[in-house]
Design a protein around this motif. Structure first.
Motif, PDB file in Angstrom:
ATOM      1  N   UNK A  90       0.760  -1.270   0.159  1.00  0.00           N
ATOM      2  CA  UNK A  90      -0.008   0.186   0.118  1.00  0.00           C
ATOM      3  C   UNK A  90       0.902   1.243   0.196  1.00  0.00           C
ATOM      4  N   UNK A  91       2.044   1.136   0.615  1.00  0.00           N
ATOM      5  CA  UNK A  91       2.770   2.783   0.787  1.00  0.00           C
ATOM      6  C   UNK A  91       3.687   2.742  -0.596  1.00  0.00           C
ATOM      7  N   UNK A  92       4.692   3.687  -0.319  1.00  0.00           N
ATOM      8  CA  UNK A  92       5.498   3.901  -1.436  1.00  0.00           C
ATOM      9  C   UNK A  92       6.544   2.778  -1.613  1.00  0.00           C
ATOM     10  N   UNK A  93       6.873   2.238  -2.818  1.00  0.00           N
ATOM     11  CA  UNK A  93       7.940   1.178  -3.069  1.00  0.00           C
ATOM     12  C   UNK A  93       8.961   1.459  -3.863  1.00  0.00           C
ATOM     13  N   UNK A 108       8.089  -5.809  -5.679  1.00  0.00           N
ATOM     14  CA  UNK A 108       8.306  -4.604  -4.587  1.00  0.00           C
ATOM     15  C   UNK A 108       8.382  -4.744  -3.107  1.00  0.00           C
ATOM     16  N   UNK A 109       9.041  -3.627  -3.010  1.00  0.00           N
ATOM     17  CA  UNK A 109       9.499  -3.568  -1.384  1.00  0.00           C
ATOM     18  C   UNK A 109       9.176  -2.181  -0.985  1.00  0.00           C
ATOM     19  N   UNK A 110       8.700  -2.064   0.385  1.00  0.00           N
ATOM     20  CA  UNK A 110       8.377  -0.548   1.008  1.00  0.00           C
ATOM     21  C   UNK A 110       9.637  -0.034   0.921  1.00  0.00           C
ATOM     22  N   UNK A 111       9.659   1.389   0.607  1.00  0.00           N
ATOM     23  CA  UNK A 111      11.047   2.134   0.705  1.00  0.00           C
ATOM     24  C   UNK A 111      11.644   2.100   2.244  1.00  0.00           C
TER      25      UNK A 111
END
Ligand code: AMP
Length: 176
Positions: A90-93, A108-111
């Protein structure tokens, strides 16, 4: 780990031919998961590999890497980070594209999943061509993680996936 335990785990892995497409022999680990003793011993072999090592977080690969990775992180009392297929976080990746034994994908991985310099261990159920793990390694390093090793329950050695992970040390327990 007793050879007996490894042979029990190996005997439980079910080969499913032509899944998810013709020519692929899918290594189905659900017979391990549904058996309490086998599931516990499969997690224990990961834990043995990590005994006495200083690790900050486990990164588990979507989706079967979550099963082993989160159990290991729980037991070690450290954080777990899910590396997910595109569009699920859900957040920035940060994201990376790669090719699979049976297709193309993007992970993807959350930043903010990893702090700079944290010691990370990557966990998944199976190493095939290494495309997934190599892109995981790229993402982990991109957001500042120090990837110390990668561990898999199963390795399809004939696909030489570990070569894509160099210089990260790779461990697997059931080799085919
Ligand atoms: P690869 O990127 O080719 O190393 O593929 C590894 C990922 O795909 C892992 O997350 C595995 O769970 C899955 N995978 C690839 N090939 C197989 C297979 N033959 N049986 C089960 N899972 C597989």
């Amino acid at each position: 780990m007793a050879r007996d335990t490894l042979s029990k785990l190996r005997a439980a892995v079910r080969d499913v031919p032509d899944f998810p497409k013709a020519g692929i022999i899918f290594k189905d680990i659900t017979p391990i998961l549904k058996d309490g003793a086998l599931f516990r011993s499969s997690v224990d072999i990961f834990l043995r590999q990590l005994h006495d090592k200083r690790i900050d977080k486990i990164v588990g690969i979507d989706a079967r890497g979550f099963l082993f990775g989160s159990a290991v992180a729980y037991e070690l009392g450290i954080g777990f980070v899910p590396l997910r297929k595109k569009g699920r976080l859900p957040y920035r990746t940060e994201s990376a594209r790669y090719s699979l034994e049976y297709g193309e994908a993007e992970m993807e991985l959350h930043i903010d999943a990893i702090e700079r310099g944290e010691r990370i261990v990557l966990i998944d159920d199976l190493l095939a061509t290494g495309g997934t793990s190599a892109s995981a390694a790229t993402l982990i390093k991109k957001i500042g993680g120090d990837l110390t090793e990668a561990i898999f329950l199963i390795e399809l050695e004939f696909l030489h996936g570990r070569e894509k992970l160099v210089p990260t040390p790779v461990t697997s327990f059931l080799k085919y």
